[in-house]
Design a protein around this motif. Sequence first.
Motif, mmCIF file in Angstrom:
data_model
loop_
_atom_site.group_PDB
_atom_site.id
_atom_site.type_symbol
_atom_site.label_atom_id
_atom_site.label_comp_id
_atom_site.label_asym_id
_atom_site.label_seq_id
_atom_site.Cartn_x
_atom_site.Cartn_y
_atom_site.Cartn_z
ATOM 1 N N ASP A 37 0.932 -1.214 -0.060
ATOM 2 C CA ASP A 37 0.000 0.053 -0.032
ATOM 3 C C ASP A 37 0.778 1.244 -0.096
ATOM 4 O O ASP A 37 0.472 2.281 -0.607
ATOM 5 C CB ASP A 37 -0.765 0.045 1.174
ATOM 6 C CG ASP A 37 -1.914 -1.188 1.312
ATOM 7 O OD1 ASP A 37 -2.169 -1.589 0.235
ATOM 8 O OD2 ASP A 37 -2.121 -1.717 2.360
ATOM 9 N N LEU A 38 1.933 1.200 0.723
ATOM 10 C CA LEU A 38 2.737 2.358 0.875
ATOM 11 C C LEU A 38 3.683 2.828 -0.270
ATOM 12 O O LEU A 38 3.842 3.736 -0.750
ATOM 13 C CB LEU A 38 3.686 2.445 2.259
ATOM 14 C CG LEU A 38 3.119 2.281 3.517
ATOM 15 C CD1 LEU A 38 4.176 2.145 4.539
ATOM 16 C CD2 LEU A 38 2.338 3.396 3.889
ATOM 17 N N VAL A 39 4.066 1.652 -1.017
ATOM 18 C CA VAL A 39 4.869 1.622 -2.120
ATOM 19 C C VAL A 39 3.857 2.379 -3.282
ATOM 20 O O VAL A 39 4.377 3.365 -3.772
ATOM 21 C CB VAL A 39 5.377 0.591 -2.808
ATOM 22 C CG1 VAL A 39 5.794 0.604 -4.099
ATOM 23 C CG2 VAL A 39 6.438 -0.034 -1.834
ATOM 24 N N ILE A 40 2.647 1.792 -3.363
ATOM 25 C CA ILE A 40 1.847 2.556 -4.201
ATOM 26 C C ILE A 40 1.720 4.012 -4.050
ATOM 27 O O ILE A 40 1.469 4.762 -4.823
ATOM 28 C CB ILE A 40 0.469 1.604 -4.508
ATOM 29 C CG1 ILE A 40 0.835 0.124 -4.994
ATOM 30 C CG2 ILE A 40 -0.669 2.295 -5.158
ATOM 31 C CD1 ILE A 40 -0.383 -0.874 -4.775
ATOM 32 N N ASN A 41 1.299 4.335 -2.814
ATOM 33 C CA ASN A 41 0.932 5.428 -2.448
ATOM 34 C C ASN A 41 2.345 6.497 -2.725
ATOM 35 O O ASN A 41 1.959 7.475 -3.164
ATOM 36 C CB ASN A 41 0.575 5.639 -0.887
ATOM 37 C CG ASN A 41 0.362 6.799 -0.618
ATOM 38 O OD1 ASN A 41 1.233 7.660 -0.196
ATOM 39 N ND2 ASN A 41 -0.778 7.495 -0.849
ATOM 40 N N SER A 42 3.349 5.945 -2.582
ATOM 41 C CA SER A 42 4.497 6.844 -2.717
ATOM 42 C C SER A 42 4.722 7.245 -4.059
ATOM 43 O O SER A 42 5.208 8.238 -4.499
ATOM 44 C CB SER A 42 5.881 5.955 -2.234
ATOM 45 O OG SER A 42 5.725 5.543 -1.059
ATOM 46 N N LEU A 43 4.311 6.402 -5.225
ATOM 47 C CA LEU A 43 4.504 6.849 -6.464
ATOM 48 C C LEU A 43 3.339 8.048 -6.969
ATOM 49 O O LEU A 43 3.803 8.686 -7.740
ATOM 50 C CB LEU A 43 3.700 5.571 -7.252
ATOM 51 C CG LEU A 43 4.811 4.121 -7.211
ATOM 52 C CD1 LEU A 43 4.105 3.090 -8.081
ATOM 53 C CD2 LEU A 43 6.043 4.571 -7.626
ATOM 54 N N ARG A 44 2.495 8.395 -5.950
ATOM 55 C CA ARG A 44 1.849 9.828 -6.169
ATOM 56 C C ARG A 44 2.358 10.937 -5.388
ATOM 57 O O ARG A 44 1.863 11.820 -5.407
ATOM 58 C CB ARG A 44 0.459 9.277 -5.678
ATOM 59 C CG ARG A 44 -0.213 8.149 -6.383
ATOM 60 C CD ARG A 44 -1.636 7.991 -5.966
ATOM 61 N NE ARG A 44 -2.253 6.688 -6.457
ATOM 62 C CZ ARG A 44 -2.680 5.577 -5.964
ATOM 63 N NH1 ARG A 44 -2.296 5.590 -4.562
ATOM 64 N NH2 ARG A 44 -3.253 4.625 -6.495
ATOM 65 N N MET A 45 3.503 10.668 -5.070
ATOM 66 C CA MET A 45 4.186 11.655 -4.136
ATOM 67 C C MET A 45 5.468 12.326 -4.842
ATOM 68 O O MET A 45 6.197 13.251 -4.181
ATOM 69 C CB MET A 45 4.609 11.220 -2.614
ATOM 70 C CG MET A 45 3.595 10.481 -1.926
ATOM 71 S SD MET A 45 3.992 9.818 -0.185
ATOM 72 C CE MET A 45 4.476 11.214 0.607
ATOM 73 N N ARG A 46 5.613 12.090 -5.989
ATOM 74 C CA ARG A 46 6.709 12.914 -6.803
ATOM 75 C C ARG A 46 7.910 12.447 -6.121
ATOM 76 O O ARG A 46 8.753 13.414 -5.867
ATOM 77 C CB ARG A 46 6.399 14.068 -7.084
ATOM 78 C CG ARG A 46 7.255 14.691 -7.951
ATOM 79 C CD ARG A 46 8.505 15.880 -7.404
ATOM 80 N NE ARG A 46 9.214 16.195 -8.244
ATOM 81 C CZ ARG A 46 10.744 16.059 -8.061
ATOM 82 N NH1 ARG A 46 11.115 15.616 -7.049
ATOM 83 N NH2 ARG A 46 11.516 16.696 -9.078
#
Length: 471
Positions: free
Chosen positions: A309-318
Amino acid sequence: MSDQTPESIDRVRERLGRTTFSVPMDRVSKRTSHSENTRAPERPISSRADYSVVKGRLHERLLDELNADDLFGDSEESLAAHVETFVARILDQEDIPLNEEERGRIVDDLKEETLGVGPLASLMADPAVTDVLVNRYDKVYIERFGRLEKTDVRFRDTDHLIRIIQRIAARVGRRIDESSPMVDARLPDGSRVNATLPPVTIDGPTLSIRRFGRKRLRRDDLLRLKMFSPEMMQFLELAVRTRRNVIVAGGTGAGKSTFLGAICEVIPDDERIVTIEDAAELILDQEHVIRKETRHSNLEGQGVISARDLVINSLRMRPDRIIVGEVRSGEALDMLQAMNTGHDGSLTTVHANSPRDAISRLETMVLMAGLDLPSRAIREQIAAAIDIIVFVRRFDDGVRRVDRISELTGLEESTPQLQDIFAFQQTGRQGRQIEGRFVATGIVPRCMHELRERDWDVSFEMFRKPSDGRV
């Protein structure tokens, strides 16, 4: 003294309360005859065999009071103040014969029992201890200088050990009991904790604490400890700075996280870094760092936040770089996809027994993502994403070393191709100590040729094979 019979002493003991420590004869005499002249020197409570009984019963009453008043959620400062007030009140009420030094000692002991790790405090204070392993309440082991030792430390009983485990879990917002008999947690000093209760462990509760040094080990420290050679570090600095994707592989306790933190020191300060860990351990020097930590489920089995979940979310954090403390499951797929879609220079660790085993484990973990991907497609993803694999190992002399550094050059048919760039060569032993040297294999990695083509000033001298030709 003639009216002082054994029966009257027993009655006084019963009145003073709930403990089995000895009451000095002069105390009883003082109450009956008020004669100061007959008073004998008091024997310190610390010298009495039942000091642990007194402390244990005070601890039980303290815990009952904290539970009844729901005070465990208070700050540590508030709890410490409550312990001091409690001890002063109980000792005065029961007139237990303690001087100021002894009162201070019992306050300190109860603070440690309530706020800390109880009998393990002395072990945790030893900087040479890297692991504390409690197999049972009366069997406590440590690892020191790479070797396991049995200690004389013990808990009073199984209930005492369970209370300490529950207190550790409560401090970090976790809960462990019969309905949830396992817990993974991180202490405020960064130490990792694993605890279990029956029926998961048949012989009783267990507690494992993986400690980290109070001083963060940097590149120069690891070089001084001979974990790698200057040439190895020079190559890895170039690889990280030029945004090569690096995996640090090794077994449990091999020093993967420490090594990962050391090579991250060369990441430029102007890059945005996102770190993802099960227990936040990495400490980076860069200013632009976002730290993320997974979360376990609550009592209802809800609220899990996985590494995926955190890896996927991190992709949206530039992010410029994503650093995953350790890939263990389906997040391996998302990590590989990130590496293949513009997030070059990402780093992670993986449990493995060799560089080739690391590739096999990555393939297995990608399958754990639940997607029915063909094996060749997974291997192509791995070959395209990973540039360098660093394999670290704890040798049987207790020293952690970089065993080899390998480059993943691609696929031949369906087999990933690895070539070793550096390796540790054992030459002998001197007593328990392993003797050896770090050597280059003579192979210049492809990524260094690419840097030359891009006009980087790269010296190939670091890759020169030893003059004796041995690798």
